[in-house]
Write a protein that holds these residues in place. Structure first.
Motif, PDB file in Angstrom:
ATOM      1  N   TRP A 160       1.021  -1.297   0.388  1.00 33.97           N
ATOM      2  CA  TRP A 160       0.051   0.151   0.190  1.00 33.97           C
ATOM      3  C   TRP A 160       0.480   1.052  -0.161  1.00 33.97           C
ATOM      4  O   TRP A 160       2.285   1.136   0.041  1.00 33.97           O
ATOM      5  CB  TRP A 160      -0.860  -0.137   1.228  1.00 33.97           C
ATOM      6  N   ASN A 161       0.200   1.980   0.490  1.00 41.47           N
ATOM      7  CA  ASN A 161       1.418   3.741   0.359  1.00 41.47           C
ATOM      8  C   ASN A 161       0.796   4.318   1.209  1.00 41.47           C
ATOM      9  O   ASN A 161       0.212   4.659   1.609  1.00 41.47           O
ATOM     10  CB  ASN A 161       0.878   4.196  -1.177  1.00 41.47           C
ATOM     11  N   LEU A 162       1.911   4.074   2.406  1.00 37.49           N
ATOM     12  CA  LEU A 162       1.699   4.402   3.703  1.00 37.49           C
ATOM     13  C   LEU A 162       2.314   6.202   3.674  1.00 37.49           C
ATOM     14  O   LEU A 162       2.128   6.849   4.847  1.00 37.49           O
ATOM     15  CB  LEU A 162       2.769   4.102   4.815  1.00 37.49           C
ATOM     16  N   GLY A 163       2.123   6.852   2.499  1.00 34.62           N
ATOM     17  CA  GLY A 163       2.108   8.084   2.222  1.00 34.62           C
ATOM     18  C   GLY A 163       0.554   8.582   2.746  1.00 34.62           C
ATOM     19  O   GLY A 163       0.001  10.024   3.019  1.00 34.62           O
ATOM     20  N   ILE A 164       0.095   8.053   2.563  1.00 35.35           N
ATOM     21  CA  ILE A 164      -1.563   8.276   3.305  1.00 35.35           C
ATOM     22  C   ILE A 164      -1.988   8.674   3.946  1.00 35.35           C
ATOM     23  O   ILE A 164      -2.368   9.782   4.294  1.00 35.35           O
ATOM     24  CB  ILE A 164      -2.063   7.179   2.343  1.00 35.35           C
ATOM     25  N   PRO A 165      -2.201   8.028   5.253  1.00 35.72           N
ATOM     26  CA  PRO A 165      -1.971   8.364   6.261  1.00 35.72           C
ATOM     27  C   PRO A 165      -1.265   9.232   6.710  1.00 35.72           C
ATOM     28  O   PRO A 165      -1.580  10.516   8.366  1.00 35.72           O
ATOM     29  CB  PRO A 165      -1.653   7.028   6.841  1.00 35.72           C
ATOM     30  N   TYR A 166       0.010  10.338   6.000  1.00 37.40           N
ATOM     31  CA  TYR A 166       1.189  10.987   6.546  1.00 37.40           C
ATOM     32  C   TYR A 166      -0.210  12.661   6.681  1.00 37.40           C
ATOM     33  O   TYR A 166       0.287  12.868   7.730  1.00 37.40           O
ATOM     34  CB  TYR A 166       2.069  11.431   5.723  1.00 37.40           C
ATOM     35  N   ARG A 167      -1.593  12.432   5.885  1.00 39.46           N
ATOM     36  CA  ARG A 167      -2.431  13.801   6.101  1.00 39.46           C
ATOM     37  C   ARG A 167      -2.911  13.607   7.188  1.00 39.46           C
ATOM     38  O   ARG A 167      -4.406  14.096   7.159  1.00 39.46           O
ATOM     39  CB  ARG A 167      -3.042  13.736   4.692  1.00 39.46           C
ATOM     40  N   GLY A 168      -3.596  12.180   8.604  1.00 37.49           N
ATOM     41  CA  GLY A 168      -4.204  12.739   9.468  1.00 37.49           C
ATOM     42  C   GLY A 168      -3.741  13.027  10.339  1.00 37.49           C
ATOM     43  O   GLY A 168      -2.686  13.963  10.065  1.00 37.49           O
ATOM     44  N   VAL A 169      -4.796  12.266  11.316  1.00 39.72           N
ATOM     45  CA  VAL A 169      -4.206  13.252  12.837  1.00 39.72           C
ATOM     46  C   VAL A 169      -3.221  12.237  14.047  1.00 39.72           C
ATOM     47  O   VAL A 169      -3.981  10.846  13.770  1.00 39.72           O
ATOM     48  CB  VAL A 169      -5.569  13.756  13.210  1.00 39.72           C
ATOM     49  N   VAL A 170      -2.850  12.906  14.315  1.00 40.95           N
ATOM     50  CA  VAL A 170      -1.493  11.654  15.132  1.00 40.95           C
ATOM     51  C   VAL A 170      -1.668  11.985  16.686  1.00 40.95           C
ATOM     52  O   VAL A 170      -1.896  13.110  16.966  1.00 40.95           O
ATOM     53  CB  VAL A 170       0.145  11.761  14.860  1.00 40.95           C
ATOM     54  N   ARG A 171      -1.164  11.041  17.801  1.00 43.64           N
ATOM     55  CA  ARG A 171      -1.365  11.091  19.205  1.00 43.64           C
ATOM     56  C   ARG A 171       0.655  12.483  19.606  1.00 43.64           C
ATOM     57  O   ARG A 171       1.059  10.852  18.839  1.00 43.64           O
ATOM     58  CB  ARG A 171      -1.576   9.340  19.808  1.00 43.64           C
TER      59      ARG A 171
END
Length: 263
Positions: A160-171
């Motif tokens: 998959w492309n782990l660059g996609i979650p780069y734009r998410g929200v992180v704890r």
């Protein structure tokens, strides 16, 4: 920075030659939740983007406009901003993209509902500005939260492309600098490092619009492949799982086996 001390979310927005994208940046600012913190930062100051934005958003107590002299390196800029994020959650938001209604609210709600997850992300709508075509990125290829985090991290990196979650929200507890290796796609490696330690959660109703154009930062990147990628991922495993020797050993074994298999 005189921002809300009770905010749960900090949105980090690095800007570079951003004059073309002030409308997108404004849409993002307007779409961010009430009571969050928004840091809009320009370290190259090659145009008047921040001046225009500051004029537009006068009186918005959520926003801080940051100016500092620095080099045009997106990773260094992102790392400066990551060091400023001290709220419960944070998110990196590129200047040339936009978020759908309720994007951040939905991602935070997903993390509140999933204590075992450290990063929530949505789906990406890709808009090709040259061809005026819009497509959606593939969703994750496996159910999340079923295998150990390190297993899922390795599988997602491979399939998959782990660059996609780069734009998410992180704890906040998973806040760490982007790696400054001599190759690109540091966003994928950064997410991989987080995913080794905690689960990801996908929120299909949280929509993110990524705009593809002739000046996208990633357009000049060279992909990491073969032994280069393997060694960088192994370093992440050694670093992120340093206090979990059993997981570290199993993760190393799985990764090395995968890279020995024919592709």
């Amino acid at each position: 920075m005189n921002l809300d001390p009770n905010a749960r979310l900090t949105v980090l927005m690095p800007v570079h030659r951003g004059r073309r994208w002030v409308d997108s940046i404004s849409k993002t600012i307007n779409g961010c939740p009430a009571g969050c913190r928004i840091i809009v930062s320009d370290i190259t100051q090659l145009d008047d983007a921040l001046d225009v934005l500051e004029q537009r958003h006068q009186g918005d107590q959520r926003v801080c406009f940051r100016r500092r002299a620095g080099v045009a390196d997106w990773r260094l800029h992102a790392n400066e901003l990551l060091s400023l994020a001290d709220t419960e959650f944070f998110s990196i938001m590129p200047q040339d993209d936009e978020i759908g209604p309720g994007y951040y609210e939905e991602l935070i709600a997903a993390l509140d509902a999933t204590p075992s997850a450290g990063l929530a992300f949505g789906v990406i709508e890709k808009l090709d500005l040259k061809r005026n075509q819009q497509t959606r990125t593939p969703t994750v290829p496996i159910p999340l939260g079923m295998k150990p985090p390190w297993w899922e991290a390795i599988h997602l990196d491979r399939h998959w492309n782990l660059g996609i979650p780069y734009r998410g929200v992180v704890r906040q507890q998973f806040n760490s600098p982007l790696p400054l290796f001599s190759h690109d796609f540091a966003d994928q490696i950064w997410v991989f490092g987080i995913a080794l330690q905690t689960y990801l959660v996908e929120v299909p109703t949280a929509v993110y619009l990524k705009q593809y154009h002739e000046n996208n930062t990633h357009s000049t990147w060279e992909p990491l492949v073969g032994e280069q990628r393997r060694d960088i991922l192994l370093n992440e495993i050694e670093t992120r799982l340093a206090d979990q020797p059993d997981d570290r050993r199993e993760a190393r074994r799985k990764l090395i086996k995968i890279y020995k298999e024919p592709s």
